[in-house]
Write an enzyme that holds these catalytic residues in place. Structure first.
Site, PDB file in Angstrom:
ATOM      1  N   LYS A   1      57.134  34.554  49.998  1.00  0.00           N
ATOM      2  CA  LYS A   1      58.028  35.713  50.066  1.00  0.00           C
ATOM      3  C   LYS A   1      57.498  36.688  51.111  1.00  0.00           C
ATOM      4  O   LYS A   1      56.296  36.953  51.201  1.00  0.00           O
ATOM      5  CB  LYS A   1      58.113  36.405  48.701  1.00  0.00           C
ATOM      6  CG  LYS A   1      58.527  35.495  47.540  1.00  0.00           C
ATOM      7  CD  LYS A   1      59.941  35.019  47.660  1.00  0.00           C
ATOM      8  CE  LYS A   1      60.470  34.433  46.349  1.00  0.00           C
ATOM      9  NZ  LYS A   1      59.673  33.338  45.806  1.00  0.00           N
TER      10      LYS A   1
ATOM     11  N   GLU B   1      63.110  23.449  41.065  1.00  0.00           N
ATOM     12  CA  GLU B   1      62.667  24.386  40.036  1.00  0.00           C
ATOM     13  C   GLU B   1      63.870  25.049  39.368  1.00  0.00           C
ATOM     14  O   GLU B   1      65.000  24.946  39.845  1.00  0.00           O
ATOM     15  CB  GLU B   1      61.761  25.448  40.655  1.00  0.00           C
ATOM     16  CG  GLU B   1      62.465  26.319  41.686  1.00  0.00           C
ATOM     17  CD  GLU B   1      61.848  27.701  41.807  1.00  0.00           C
ATOM     18  OE1 GLU B   1      61.904  28.444  40.799  1.00  0.00           O
ATOM     19  OE2 GLU B   1      61.340  28.030  42.887  1.00  0.00           O
TER      20      GLU B   1
END
Length: 819
Positions: A201, A58
């Protein structure tokens, strides 16, 4: 795509597609046609077509995670990690309103250099149409970094199966009120791409995230990473989260099996493999939880919600952890990219193994990734000490045959290459004395068997130069020869494994008496050389009717004429007869020719060419660049003098035009180099060789590199203040216009790094790495490229090899963007 070679893209077709027919599994990997809004790079398309492992990366981590130029350094590092571990990187982002799968170095720099600017967008699934369909307030197309969801979509469109990233989005804490759920999760529910990350996360709600993924039908597992029993799903910065992982896989092979079965069942959902952060970079879970709670509280007070919440929280966590979170973030994303590449490689081997079993009789199957050359199982890069059983050769002789062209890439020999390297290809065996526990013996005992660890690798000057240029992104073809024997098979397999083309490697028949070159080093327990034996006779056949002579006319010459490479590198392992042929053919093809002397004795062949061949002088020389060490330079000088080269009138005319006073230029040379070098005659001998070799890079070891060049008339460097300290002399007679001689450029480049003795792993291949990097830079930069602009970079590459166990450091890819 600049710097990404056709021939290297096609190299796997030499080994991994031969003898196959229909492959129902692999054929599902198709590349969507490029459109106005989607561009898939040539390298990625070629890799997909040849069923080579491709890893999607990404770009949001660069555009919205790190400042410039730190993000560029990280991007280069991650792409290099993919290549070093056997994959092809496909960085995905939006540039000039076009979704790009596989970005060029120039495009990547353009994208990441605008990090932090308001016009650079963070692109998820919902944003793709807007970013590609609209323009900015200034009327220009938009740029953006792709998140996990957008990257998955574009990777799937390109036919990429594996995507490695840092961490997933997820269900935010308090989502029961805010409904804040990342689009990454829904994308995993509908796009069949395997995502390797360190979990979501850690400031997200991990139990709710896993529950949501289950609802979406997403397969979730965690790499055991050596652990047994119950394994917890990682919490990004921490290896543990307090939440047991739904499933566990032991290694990359197991993950590949899951992906393979998932695809075979036709499931259209994604997969997530959580890779725990390396233990040495893990931050204790309780410490992170305290920082996260404080960061979340600050975010609420600041009103940071929705898309703005993540960057705010990450910045606050960085502050609260004293920067440890940033270090951990880099470490985990690098580990994920390495893990993801190994998964992609394992998946590719699994697909090829199943295809082989489908297409061939069971008796011919020799295992995953095996070549169809023989059934011996011999390969390079495997230590004999690591094998479970002795390697034995089959009693049945099978002939090595060149592979038929694949449907995807045609024949690799038909694809042009920008750089040809003609020289030696050896199988190197390092035998390290390994005494049994308690033994005080320092080295092996003569006239008996000794315990040892035996490792095989590819070597040879030609191979090393080509390998270095390949890793630096040049489009390279190695022209060499192997015998029809086990070592030849091993060499070809190793070339394929390193993503280098074997299209220029000739297999000489056994009846010609040709044996694959081998070098055997016997080392003591400290790995210092005790004895070495070399058999490089395969390139020493001098008879016109020899298999080598016929190969030049029927095999190498047609390839050279077809490719018309910009550069040709010759190593001195060729005897003078064949060296002359290469020089003549390279000049006719219009190539810039570089010469690597190899050794004092072999380098002399340059001035021992058989009649009627002889070296041409400036301004149209036969050789344009040489890269000797000091001993080889002296040997070249002595060979030239012995051959009568310094008695030729055309040599004298050029020397006379250089503008060096009759009294000599000792003072100027000492100022430009050093008194020691002048006392040894190194600058003086370099100058006398300039008419034949107008650019000489003399490798001085710890003293650096001495560059001596003959500059053509009207060269802008002759009148540049920047170059004035290095202009040793200028042409002052009337021959400036007739001969085109401008003057002499001489510059001593200090060593770029002082390497401690304890950090030196091996000197083997250091000079070859220097030469290969230099040629790669000249080829990639094209017309106008200057040697002096690349010397320091080539030295840096050489230092990497000096610290590496391999003859060419795999880490050279980290320097590619500097070209």
């Amino acid at each position: 795509m600049a710097g990404l070679p056709w021939i290297c893209r096609a190299c796997r077709s030499v080994a991994s597609t031969r003898g196959r027919t229909h492959n129902p599994t692999v054929s599902r990997r198709t590349v969507s046609t490029n459109t106005r809004f989607l561009h898939i790079s040539e390298e990625v398309q070629q890799a997909i077509a040849e069923h080579r492992p491709v890893v999607a990366l990404e770009s949001t981590i660069y555009t919205h995670g790190f400042p410039y130029p730190d993000n560029l350094s990280l991007a280069s590092r991650l792409e290099s990690l993919v290549r070093v571990n056997g994959g092809v990187p496909a960085t995905i982002g939006i540039l000039d309103g076009i979704a790009r799968v596989g970005m060029s170095a120039e495009g990547l720099i353009q994208l990441v250099s605008s990090a932090g600017k308001p016009g650079l967008l963070k692109v998820s699934r919902r944003d793709l149409g807007f970013v590609c369909g609209l323009t900015g307030a200034d009327g220009k197309p938009l740029n953006g970094g792709t998140t996990v969801s957008a990257t998955m979509i574009l990777a799937h469109r390109a036919g990429i199966r594996v995507f490695a990233t840092g961490g997933l989005g997820g269900v935010h804490r308090g989502a029961e009120q805010t409904m804040d759920v990342s689009a990454d999760l829904t994308e995993l529910g509908r796009t069949p791409v395997a995502v390797i990350s360190s979990g979501c996360k850690s400031f997200l709600d991990i139990p709710k995230t896993l529950e949501y993924l289950e609802t979406q039908g997403v397969a979730v597992a965690t790499f055991a990473d050596g652990r047994t029993g119950a394994v917890e799903f990682p919490a990004f910065y921490s290896r543990e989260s307090g939440v047991t992982s739904p499933m566990v896989v032991r290694d990359e092979v197991e993950a590949a099996r899951v992906i393979y079965a998932h695809a075979e069942l036709g499931l259209q959902s994604g997969l997530h493999f959580a890779n725990p952060i390396p233990a040495r970079h893990s931050i204790p879970h309780r410490q992170m939880e305290a920082a996260i709670h404080e960061a979340l509280g600050n975010a609420a007070l600041a009103g940071a919600t929705g898309a703005a919440s993540t960057p705010y929280i990450l910045a606050k966590i960085k502050e609260l952890t004293g920067g440890k979170s940033v270090v951990a973030n880099k470490a985990l994303v690098e580990a994920n990219v390495v893990r993801g590449t190994k998964v992609a490689v394992a998946l590719g081997k699994l697909e090829m193994e199943r295809a082989d079993r489908h297409d061939r009789p069971e008796s011919q199957v020799v295992g995953p990734g095996a070549s169809n050359f023989t059934s011996t199982g011999v390969s390079l890069g495997v230590s004999a000490a690591d094998t479970e059983a002795p390697v034995t050769a089959s009693t049945t002789t099978r002939t090595l045959e060149p592979p038929p062209p694949s449907d995807a890439a045609a024949s690799a020999a038909d694809l042009p290459a920008a750089v040809f390297v003609a020289g030696s290809l050896n199988v190197d065996l390092a035998c390290d004395f390994a005494p049994r526990t308690g033994s005080v013996a320092h080295g092996p005992e003569l006239q008996t068997s000794n315990p040892a660890t035996i490792a095989q690798s590819l070597g040879g000057v030609g191979h090393n130069v080509a390998r270095a240029a390949h890793l630096m992104g040049a489009n390279v073809r190695l022209c060499s020869a192997v015998g029809d024997d086990l070592s030849g098979k091993a060499a070809l397999d190793a070339l394929a494994a390193s993503e280098m083309s074997a299209a220029g490697v000739k297999i000489l028949p056994a009846e010609s008496g040709s044996r694959t070159s081998q070098y055997v080093a016997i080392n003591d327990r400290n790995k210092d050389l005790v004895l070495a034996m070399a058999d490089v006779s395969i390139l020493e056949q001098t008879a016109e009717a020899s298999a080598l002579a016929q190969s030049f006319d029927n095999f190498w010459l047609p390839q050279l004429q077809h490719s018309k490479p910009s550069h040709l590198v010759l190593d001195a392992n060729w005897p003078a007869q064949h060296l002359a042929r290469w020089l003549q053919a390279g000049k006719h093809a219009g190539a810039q020719i570089a010469f690597e002397p190899v050794s004092n004795v072999k380098g002399a062949a340059l001035f021992q060419l058989p009649k009627p061949y002889s070296l041409d002088v400036f301004p149209d020389p036969s050789v344009h660049l040489a890269t000797p060490n000091t001993h080889e330079l002296v040997a070249l000088y002595q060979a030239a003098r012995a051959s009568g080269a310094f008695e030729r009138m055309d040599w004298w005319e050029v020397i006379d035009a250089l503008g060096i006073p009759s009294t000599g230029a000792r003072v100027q040379m000492a100022l430009a180099t050093s008194s020691d070098l002048v006392d040894r005659g190194i600058p003086q001998q370099s100058i006398q060789l300039l008419p034949f070799i107008p650019s000489i890079c003399t490798k001085l070891g710890a003293q650096g590199v001495l560059l001596t060049q003959l500059l053509p008339a009207n060269d802008p460097r002759l009148s540049s203040g920047e170059y004035a300290p290095y202009i040793l002399s200028r042409c002052t007679n009337e021959t400036e216009e007739t001969l085109g001689v401008g003057g002499v450029y001489m510059r001593l480049f200090p060593a770029v790094e002082t390497v401690k003795a304890e950090d030196v792993v091996s000197v083997n291949g250091v000079g070859d790495t220097f030469a290969g990097t230099l040629i790669a830079g000249l080829a990639k930069r094209g017309t106008g490229a200057r040697v002096e602009e690349l010397v320091d970079l080539a030295q840096r590459a050489a230092v990497l090899t000096l610290k590496s166990t391999e003859s060419v450091s795999p880490g050279l890819g980290t320097l590619r963007l500097l070209l």
